[in-house]
Structures are given as C-alpha cells and as structure tokens.
Enzyme design. Sequence first.
Site, PDB file in Angstrom:
ATOM      1  N   ASP A 105       3.915   0.844  11.959  1.00 57.72           N
ATOM      2  CA  ASP A 105       2.710   0.239  11.376  1.00 57.72           C
ATOM      3  C   ASP A 105       2.481  -1.197  11.849  1.00 57.72           C
ATOM      4  OD1 ASP A 105       2.407   2.575   9.981  1.00 57.72           O
ATOM      5  OD2 ASP A 105       3.252   1.798   8.122  1.00 57.72           O
ATOM      6  N   ARG A 141      -0.025  15.098  12.392  1.00 59.98           N
ATOM      7  CA  ARG A 141       0.767  14.582  11.263  1.00 59.98           C
ATOM      8  C   ARG A 141       1.130  15.758  10.373  1.00 59.98           C
ATOM      9  NH1 ARG A 141      -1.889   9.180   8.901  1.00 59.98           N
ATOM     10  NH2 ARG A 141       0.203   8.899   8.045  1.00 59.98           N
ATOM     11  N   LYS A 198       0.833  -1.215   0.000  1.00 59.17           N
ATOM     12  CA  LYS A 198       0.000   0.000   0.000  1.00 59.17           C
ATOM     13  C   LYS A 198       0.859   1.253   0.000  1.00 59.17           C
ATOM     14  CE  LYS A 198      -2.057   2.143   3.952  1.00 59.17           C
ATOM     15  NZ  LYS A 198      -1.495   3.428   3.956  1.00 59.17           N
ATOM     16  N   ASN A 199       1.820   1.324   0.908  1.00 60.04           N
ATOM     17  CA  ASN A 199       2.553   2.585   1.054  1.00 60.04           C
ATOM     18  C   ASN A 199       3.527   2.849  -0.092  1.00 60.04           C
ATOM     19  OD1 ASN A 199       1.091   3.227   3.272  1.00 60.04           O
ATOM     20  ND2 ASN A 199       2.645   2.623   4.769  1.00 60.04           N
ATOM     21  N   CYS A 217      -5.343   8.402   8.453  1.00 65.24           N
ATOM     22  CA  CYS A 217      -5.683   7.896   9.785  1.00 65.24           C
ATOM     23  C   CYS A 217      -5.317   8.929  10.847  1.00 65.24           C
ATOM     24  CB  CYS A 217      -4.905   6.612  10.064  1.00 65.24           C
ATOM     25  SG  CYS A 217      -5.466   5.213   9.103  1.00 65.24           S
ATOM     26  N   ARG A 221      -9.205   0.164   3.495  1.00 65.92           N
ATOM     27  CA  ARG A 221      -8.279   1.098   2.835  1.00 65.92           C
ATOM     28  C   ARG A 221      -6.931   0.456   2.559  1.00 65.92           C
ATOM     29  NH1 ARG A 221      -7.267   6.412   5.983  1.00 65.92           N
ATOM     30  NH2 ARG A 221      -5.567   6.264   4.527  1.00 65.92           N
TER      31      ARG A 221
HETATM   32  N1  EPU Z   1       6.814  14.521  10.328  1.00 64.91           N
HETATM   33  C1  EPU Z   1       6.956  15.861  10.583  1.00 64.91           C
HETATM   34  N2  EPU Z   1       6.853  16.742   9.531  1.00 64.91           N
HETATM   35  C2  EPU Z   1       6.645  16.321   8.259  1.00 64.91           C
HETATM   36  C3  EPU Z   1       6.519  14.939   7.995  1.00 64.91           C
HETATM   37  C4  EPU Z   1       6.608  14.052   9.058  1.00 64.91           C
HETATM   38  O1  EPU Z   1       7.131  16.273  11.725  1.00 64.91           O
HETATM   39  O2  EPU Z   1       6.571  17.157   7.363  1.00 64.91           O
HETATM   40  C5  EPU Z   1       6.919  13.556  11.448  1.00 64.91           C
HETATM   41  C6  EPU Z   1       5.613  12.783  11.630  1.00 64.91           C
HETATM   42  O3  EPU Z   1       4.688  13.480  12.448  1.00 64.91           O
HETATM   43  C7  EPU Z   1       6.101  11.492  12.264  1.00 64.91           C
HETATM   44  C8  EPU Z   1       7.471  11.294  11.611  1.00 64.91           C
HETATM   45  O4  EPU Z   1       7.856  12.570  11.100  1.00 64.91           O
HETATM   46  O5  EPU Z   1       6.267  11.646  13.647  1.00 64.91           O
HETATM   47  C9  EPU Z   1       7.493  10.298  10.483  1.00 64.91           C
HETATM   48  O6  EPU Z   1       6.450  10.593   9.560  1.00 64.91           O
HETATM   49  P1  EPU Z   1       6.506  10.133   8.036  1.00 64.91           P
HETATM   50  O7  EPU Z   1       6.588  11.339   7.178  1.00 64.91           O
HETATM   51  O8  EPU Z   1       7.548   9.084   7.880  1.00 64.91           O
HETATM   52  O9  EPU Z   1       5.080   9.483   7.867  1.00 64.91           O
HETATM   53  P2  EPU Z   1       4.126   9.534   6.626  1.00 64.91           P
HETATM   54  O10 EPU Z   1       4.925   9.645   5.371  1.00 64.91           O
HETATM   55  O11 EPU Z   1       3.042  10.516   6.829  1.00 64.91           O
HETATM   56  C10 EPU Z   1       4.174   6.984   6.129  1.00 64.91           C
HETATM   57  C11 EPU Z   1       3.146   5.916   5.996  1.00 64.91           C
HETATM   58  C12 EPU Z   1       2.594   5.584   7.365  1.00 64.91           C
HETATM   59  C13 EPU Z   1       3.729   5.135   8.255  1.00 64.91           C
HETATM   60  C14 EPU Z   1       4.841   6.183   8.310  1.00 64.91           C
HETATM   61  C15 EPU Z   1       6.064   5.636   9.043  1.00 64.91           C
HETATM   62  C16 EPU Z   1       2.204   6.344   3.823  1.00 64.91           C
HETATM   63  C17 EPU Z   1       1.069   6.837   3.009  1.00 64.91           C
HETATM   64  N3  EPU Z   1       2.070   6.397   5.131  1.00 64.91           N
HETATM   65  O12 EPU Z   1       3.496   8.114   6.674  1.00 64.91           O
HETATM   66  O13 EPU Z   1       1.715   4.488   7.151  1.00 64.91           O
HETATM   67  O14 EPU Z   1       3.243   4.911   9.556  1.00 64.91           O
HETATM   68  O15 EPU Z   1       5.245   6.557   6.985  1.00 64.91           O
HETATM   69  O16 EPU Z   1       7.043   6.619   9.203  1.00 64.91           O
HETATM   70  O17 EPU Z   1       3.202   5.885   3.300  1.00 64.91           O
HETATM   71  C18 EPU Z   1      -0.053   3.057   7.661  1.00 64.91           C
HETATM   72  O18 EPU Z   1       0.271   2.400   6.673  1.00 64.91           O
HETATM   73  O19 EPU Z   1      -0.911   2.657   8.511  1.00 64.91           O
HETATM   74  C19 EPU Z   1       0.557   4.353   7.879  1.00 64.91           C
HETATM   75  C20 EPU Z   1       0.079   5.254   8.730  1.00 64.91           C
END
Ligand code: EPU
Length: 419
Positions: A306, A121, A22-23, A116, A398
Amino acid sequence: MRKIVINSGKPLSGEVAVSGAKNSVVALIPAIILADDIVTLDGVPAISDVDSLVDIMEVMGAKVKRQGETLEIDPRGVENKPMPYGKINSLRASYYFYGSLLGRFGEAVVGLPGGCDLGPRPIDLHLKAFEAMGAKITYEGDNMRLSTGGTPVQGTHIFFDTVTVGATINTMLAAAKAEGRTVIENAAREPEIIDVATLLNNMGAHIRGAGTDIITIEGVKSLHGTRHQVIPDRIEAGSYIAMAAAVGEGIKITNVLYEHLESFIAKLDEMGVRMTIEEDAIFVEKQEQLKAVNIKTAPYPGFATDLQQPLTPLLLTAHGRASIVDTIYEKRVNHVPEMARMGANISTVGGRIVYEGPNQLTGAPVKATDLRAGAALVTAGLMAEGQTEITNIEFILRGYSNIIEKLTALGADIRIVED
Ligand code: EPU
C-alpha cells in the site's frame, strides 16, 4: 463529476495528524456484529468506506451514533438478511461480513466483494477456511450463501498457503464464537490484525498470538460490549511522510507509530531522507539530493504494497535508476502511465516498474485508478509545475480522511471542484 485541482508552488509546512487506520476500522465495524451489547470505537477516520459500512450496519438493523471520530454501534437488533448490493460490491472489506455473520448466525448471505482494481483479488483462502469450519458455500445470483446448516461454527486447524490479511481476520471473526479451538498457521502479522484481535479480546474473546504467524482462538459462547481506540493509519502516515519529503519545507506528522513503519523508514533512510523520529511523531525536513532505491513489497513487516504507489513521486525526485516490484499485487502499476503523462521517466517492464531521475513533473489532467494511485497523484500534483486535475477522486476519499483540509492547513492550493 468531482475533480481535485492542485496548483503547485506553495511552500508546505506545519503539522498534520494521522487518522485511525482504514484497514483496521473496515474490519472492526463488522466485528461488532458479534457483540451482545454496544461497542464504541474512537479514532474512526472520516472516509467514505466507513460511511458505506455504517449504512450497511443500519440496513441490517444496528443502531449507530456517529459524532466526530467516535462511532457507537448497538448490534443487538441486527438481523441476518441480504445486504444492499451496491454498497457491498463497491467495498473490498465487505468480505468481513462473511466471518462476522457466520460467527453470529451460522449463516451469511452477502454479495461478492469489490474494491480497488489491483488485478485478481481472489477470496479462495477465506472460503477454504470457512469450509474447514463447517460452512457450505452456495451461489444465488450475485450473492454467496455460507451456512453451517444450523450447527455452530467448528474450531479447526488452518494453514494458509499465502499470507493473507483478509482471510486471517475473517477466520478470527468466524472463530471467536466457534465451538472449540481454531489455530491459524502462516497467519498475516499486520498491525491491523492485532487491532482486530484486541477489540475481540476486549469483547471477551480468547485470541492469542495475533501479530505472530500462529494465532490460536478458543471459541467463547458470547461477546460483550466495549470501547476501543483504532490504531493510527500507517499507510496514511507513510503517504504524508513521502509527500513531506517530496514537497515540504519542514512538516511534522503526528499520531504515528514508528514501529509500524520500520521497513518504510529504512527505505527513506537509504534514499537519504532527513527526518527526526519522535515518540509519536516524525518530523521531515526539507530535502536535498536523494538517491534512487529499489523497492520490493512483502507482507508485514516487509515493505507494504500500500505504500509503493504513495512513495513513487518521491522516488521520482531522486538521482539514479532503480525499480519497484510489487510481489503482493503485480498489477498495482496503474499510477505509472499517469506519472509518465506528467513528464516522469517511468515505465512498466515485465511487471517491474523502472524509473530514472531526477524528474521535474508538469501539471496535467490525470485519473486516480485506485486509492493509493490517487494518493500518488496528489503528491505528484503538489510537486508539478502548473495545475493538475485529478478525476475519479472517489477512490481517494474512500481512504484518506479529510485530505483536502489537511493539505490546505499545510499551505497547499488544493480544492475539490464540481465539473
Ligand atoms: N490472496 C489469495 N486468496 C485469498 C486472499 C488473498 O490468493 O483468498 C492473495 C491476494 O491476491 C494477494 C495476497 O494474497 O496477492 C495478499 O492479499 P490479502 O488477503 O492480504 O489482501 P486483502 O486482505 O484483500 C488487505 C488490504 C489491502 C492491502 C493488502 C495487503 C483491506 C481492506 N485491504 O487486502 O489494502 O493491500 O491487505 O496484503 O484491509 C489499500 O488499503 O489500498 C489496500 C488495497
């Protein structure tokens, strides 16, 4: 309202095949906007996040053909116009349209992303990277406009304060066709990042270092069509492995890349889970006495945030007292009250989940508050005595491809009912 109803007590055995990640796919689909020709993805999971992305791509003018797990996208007709708000704000991954539209048109007007509820976030690091590449950001109602004002996106040097999957991928998308070289330092190293870089490189991009914490992107003038196999979903694999250890009587999980799951498998080893690692499969035996272990999530290759929730039901079968700390999303604890409602000795103490077992769960009406909490409730329902009814199942659908069919094939009594 739709519910998942599970009647426990059925022996679960057989084989379950993991779908595409998915991701990964939620970034691969927006990445196709950068191509000048047709891109075909194989191994696309049957999840509602993909349905939403396909709808958005069609509204933007892409031609899409979907047959089974193959998705063929012709992005040549894509126009840079505001996107359907409802779809965008239900999806976390809609932020990848910022990077790909900026890369193709030098401008993106997109609603703020949803996804979610795991606590705050922010997307500040995505935006800082785009600004460093020459984009100006303005807000127009519920939309955000990113624009380079007619000049191409500029290559630059970016250091991320926090390791972030989303901002790392988004920067690669914006930089693939930028003028000059972009260097990302403190980049995330998740396998999904390598998958996106592989697609972009097969489209003609010059990206080096994906999978390490320094990624270099030499911008190119154009990107062409290609065909790409999506990597297996390591989180879905881990969810089925945990479920098999909790309730299975011998289950083989296929289409698994063990290398993507090393920290997870190491924790299962520590618990005493008996399994056999095969070339692209893992066979999980029926388990006896397991030991409670502490979990602390971390960016890849650490223990994935995750997988923390999908593992929780298995932890509840173990002997002893231990804790789970999610360092990525400290509010990712919404499954805890639901598990407690099913009779588990589990609570949240100052951001730390504390559990003590072994526990015998009892079926109850519960609510999936997010995708991975939902996966945890499905396993808990299979473990519990009696019937479990899960509401808010849209979250589960999802991200878990054909979950009802896959579990039914293993022998589970699980179905979706309309209320
Ligand atoms: N963060 C910031 N600022 C940003 C971006 C991230 O402070 O601009 C912080 C976040 O709040 C978090 C950390 O950095 O504490 C890591 O966030 P990341 O950007 O890695 O998360 P994401 O890209 O929003 C993806 C996956 C998530 C997974 C995280 C693991 C997708 C669509 N989502 O989210 O997947 O938990 O990486 O880091 O790829 C899931 O599959 O259930 C899911 C939530």
